[in-house]
Enzyme design. Structure first.
Site, PDB file in Angstrom:
ATOM      1  N   CYS A   1      -2.970 -10.152   7.574  1.00 35.23           N
ATOM      2  CA  CYS A   1      -1.936 -10.507   6.595  1.00 35.23           C
ATOM      3  C   CYS A   1      -0.922 -11.416   7.281  1.00 35.23           C
ATOM      4  CB  CYS A   1      -1.261  -9.259   6.045  1.00 35.23           C
ATOM      5  SG  CYS A   1       0.090  -9.652   4.918  1.00 35.23           S
TER       6      CYS A   1
ATOM      7  N   HIS B   1      -5.009 -11.777   3.809  1.00 43.77           N
ATOM      8  CA  HIS B   1      -3.920 -11.999   2.865  1.00 43.77           C
ATOM      9  C   HIS B   1      -3.213 -13.250   3.362  1.00 43.77           C
ATOM     10  CE1 HIS B   1      -3.398  -7.432   1.743  1.00 43.77           C
ATOM     11  NE2 HIS B   1      -4.556  -7.927   1.366  1.00 43.77           N
TER      12      HIS B   1
ATOM     13  N   ASP C   1      -1.371 -13.940  -1.634  1.00 41.06           N
ATOM     14  CA  ASP C   1      -0.586 -12.701  -1.575  1.00 41.06           C
ATOM     15  C   ASP C   1       0.655 -12.871  -2.429  1.00 41.06           C
ATOM     16  OD1 ASP C   1      -0.033 -10.123  -0.841  1.00 41.06           O
ATOM     17  OD2 ASP C   1       0.081 -10.504   1.289  1.00 41.06           O
ATOM     18  N   HIS C   2       1.716 -12.205  -2.079  1.00 46.05           N
ATOM     19  CA  HIS C   2       2.904 -12.205  -2.938  1.00 46.05           C
ATOM     20  C   HIS C   2       3.232 -13.595  -3.446  1.00 46.05           C
ATOM     21  CE1 HIS C   2       4.216  -8.722  -0.120  1.00 46.05           C
ATOM     22  NE2 HIS C   2       3.119  -8.463  -0.803  1.00 46.05           N
TER      23      HIS C   2
ATOM     24  N   HIS D   1      -4.397  -2.956   7.401  1.00 49.25           N
ATOM     25  CA  HIS D   1      -3.324  -3.917   7.087  1.00 49.25           C
ATOM     26  C   HIS D   1      -2.232  -3.769   8.146  1.00 49.25           C
ATOM     27  CE1 HIS D   1       0.057  -5.738   4.908  1.00 49.25           C
ATOM     28  NE2 HIS D   1      -0.819  -6.243   4.063  1.00 49.25           N
TER      29      HIS D   1
ATOM     30  N   TYR E   1       3.771  -9.780  -7.493  1.00 48.17           N
ATOM     31  CA  TYR E   1       2.439  -9.786  -8.098  1.00 48.17           C
ATOM     32  C   TYR E   1       2.407 -10.317  -9.527  1.00 48.17           C
ATOM     33  CZ  TYR E   1       0.621  -7.569  -3.966  1.00 48.17           C
ATOM     34  OH  TYR E   1       0.222  -7.334  -2.675  1.00 48.17           O
TER      35      TYR E   1
HETATM   36  C1  DNO Z   1       1.808  -5.517  -0.301  1.00 47.95           C
HETATM   37  C2  DNO Z   1       0.519  -5.136   0.226  1.00 47.95           C
HETATM   38  C3  DNO Z   1       0.531  -3.798   0.890  1.00 47.95           C
HETATM   39  C4  DNO Z   1      -0.903  -3.395   1.174  1.00 47.95           C
HETATM   40  C5  DNO Z   1      -1.034  -2.106   1.897  1.00 47.95           C
HETATM   41  C6  DNO Z   1      -2.446  -1.936   2.352  1.00 47.95           C
HETATM   42  O1  DNO Z   1       1.912  -6.343  -1.126  1.00 47.95           O
HETATM   43  O2  DNO Z   1       0.024  -6.107   1.052  1.00 47.95           O
HETATM   44  O3  DNO Z   1       1.123  -2.866   0.061  1.00 47.95           O
HETATM   45  O4  DNO Z   1      -1.592  -3.262  -0.027  1.00 47.95           O
HETATM   46  O5  DNO Z   1      -0.196  -2.029   2.962  1.00 47.95           O
HETATM   47  O6  DNO Z   1      -2.682  -0.606   2.574  1.00 47.95           O
END
Ligand code: DNO
Length: 345
Positions: free
Chosen positions: A236, A263, A308-309, A198, A322
């Site tokens: 991401c 992501h 993602d978020h 990531h 989340y």
């Molecule tokens: C946040 C996530 C990160 C991710 C880590 C992967 O929402 O995208 O916390 O899980 O960085 O190791």
């Protein structure tokens, strides 16, 4: 692509029963949460997640994250033993049918924000980052908003860690990463697992901490350390996209065959090193979601994708980034986006 959704385990208010009702959802992204970083996950705990998912007709093929303990990143004396443990987890997860492991190599802090409930004009609230605010905060007090942060460090431990990383610097962090990859990737290959790093979020250093998974140049360096496809990326968009110099469409095209997990989230850049999280569609923010998805599809990408978020909308309260509602809207948007691009190809 395979649409997936992050699930934080049995205590997650967003239950598997809810997740399975999101159209086109194929599986969950989860982890064992009761073992400290560096420990070995029990086969029983791994199977518990798999069985719970399968009972709801969801796959469990992606783990996020198997955390890399600080002592591996720092190259401490006990690093070899911790790398062995890491490899054992990779082997066990492969045995359980996991195909992809997301992890990061960010010193001390995972994702970092200055505000957790930034009010937006439509009544939603979302995570936001403002470098001026962050730099004005003292990481040794609890002033920082750190949703991804391991709160178990004492002030003294944190102080020690910050100092060690300052001494370590970027080049030695790269060396320690190389040691890690050279040990883990062959094990992953044998286990049938793609490792997917990531990017650092946001993609620049702060508080004297080195951060290296940040941009195209460093991606090139990272991928060349171990050139096998199992040494790959979690692309991401919200993390990399916080730096407008990162051309995400170009990067999606260039790295498609090393991207195992995406992501896909949008952010709106509102100033220099200042951004807030927004709804997933392209027009909501600064990131060309369509262009990225198209580049991936054009290059034959068939890996895992997750929204993602999410913002907090419709009065939802929950784990920052989340909740259910906005991530579900994001998932539906992504499903439509990929359907259109794939059918028009
Ligand atoms: C946040 C996530 C990160 C991710 C880590 C992967 O929402 O995208 O916390 O899980 O960085 O190791």
């Amino acid at each position: 692509m395979k649409l997936t959704f992050r699930w934080y385990g049995e205590n997650d208010p967003v239950t598997l029963k809810k997740i399975r009702q999101i159209p086109k959802m194929t599986g969950i992204v989860s982890a064992v949460y009761d073992v400290a970083p560096g420990g070995v996950w029990s086969e029983e705990s791994i199977m518990k997640i798999k069985n719970a998912a399968e009972a709801e007709n969801l796959e469990f093929e992606v783990v996020e994250s198997v955390p890399v303990p600080e002592d591996i990143k720092l190259g401490s004396k006990n690093a070899p033993e911790l790398i062995d443990n890491y490899c054992e987890n990779v082997t066990r997860l492969g045995k359980a049918g996991v195909k992809c492991i997301c992890y990061n190599f960010m010193p001390v802090f995972d994702w970092l924000r200055s505000e957790l409930e930034h009010q937006q004009s439509d009544g939603a609230n979302a995570l936001a980052y403002d470098e001026n605010t962050v730099l004005g905060m003292n990481p040794l007090t609890s002033e920082l908003s750190l949703p991804g942060w391991d709160a178990s460090y004492s002030k003294e431990q944190l102080k020690g860690l910050l100092q060690k990383y300052e001494e370590l610097g970027e080049e030695k962090l790269w060396n320690n990463m190389q040691t890690f990859l050279e040990a883990v990737i062959p094990v992953a290959k044998k286990a049938g697992i793609n490792m997917a790093i990531h990017p650092d979020d946001p993609p620049w250093g702060m508080f004297g901490l080195p951060r290296i998974i940040t941009c195209e140049k460093n991606y090139d360096r990272f991928l060349n350390i171990v050139p096998e496809s199992e040494n790959g990326l979690t692309f991401c968009t919200g993390s990399l996209g916080a730096n407008p110099d990162n051309d995400l469409v170009r990067m999606a095209d260039k790295y498609a065959d090393r991207i195992h997990f995406v992501h896909l989230r949008n952010i709106k850049i509102t100033g220099e090193r200042r951004f807030e999280e927004v709804g997933h569609p392209t027009d909501c923010g600064s990131i060309d979601m369509f262009g990225i998805a198209k580049a991936l599809v054009d290059r034959g990408f068939d890996g895992y994708v997750r929204p993602d978020h999410g913002r907090m909308i419709w009065g939802e309260k929950g784990r920052y980034g989340y909740g259910l509602f906005d991530r579900a809207l994001g998932a539906t948007y992504l499903a439509g986006l990929f359907e259109a691009i794939e059918k028009l190809k």
